[in-house]
Design a protein around this motif. Sequence first.
Motif: not given
Length: 236
Positions: A61, A125, A129, A179, A192
Amino acid sequence: MGYLAGMGLVHHKNGIQHSYFPSTSAFQLLLQYPAALKKEIDAVLALVAVFGTVGARSRNGWGSFNISNPGLEGGQQAALLQSVTKSWTKGFQKDYPNCLGKDEKGPLLWQTELCSTWEKVMVQLASAYIKVRAEKVEQDERLDPGGGSFAERHLIGVPLTHHPIGANKNDRHASPLRFCVRKKMENYRGLVLHVPHAHSRNQLKAKNIDQIETWGKIHRKLDALLKRAKYEECVA
């Protein structure tokens, strides 16, 4: 957020260890290419506009950015994404990214809740995860981390801290989970994406690990933790 950054990007005492674009900054990308390649370039830019990240820890991300002038309308972007989407198990015919995947519920794409800041999205996120990798979610147990041998958790990234496999401890296999953070009006949302492909055939694998079964477990966990997203919801 430090969980997604890892020790290679952020030191617990000294902070960020790399140069970076501040979150409020902008940069310009200029591309020059033959007109005959326009269709291929448009397809690449459609993927970049929706899922693109750049720099260190970009699969987690970091380095997410928005394209202010993607060149294609949202409907055109969605159509291009659909054109490279296959039944997800077909992606496992190769051991490198080769398509986007879908199952009976739609694209292998999940989204966080809308948040007022990108930092809050990154926390969502990271939380998802952690649960996918190391916790039981509903009926699905945590992914087996192994103990020096190849195990389920290696399918979402090698090396795994304190769990080397094979003869070369520097062996790498990038995670098929990606991400990114996208701005929606004045808010932010995380995505995702699972890019389905087989684990590197150059690495030692335990014969009793069924990659399709394990990734099915990961999909179920993500379904329990996050909401499925449609391409039309994510394009510019």
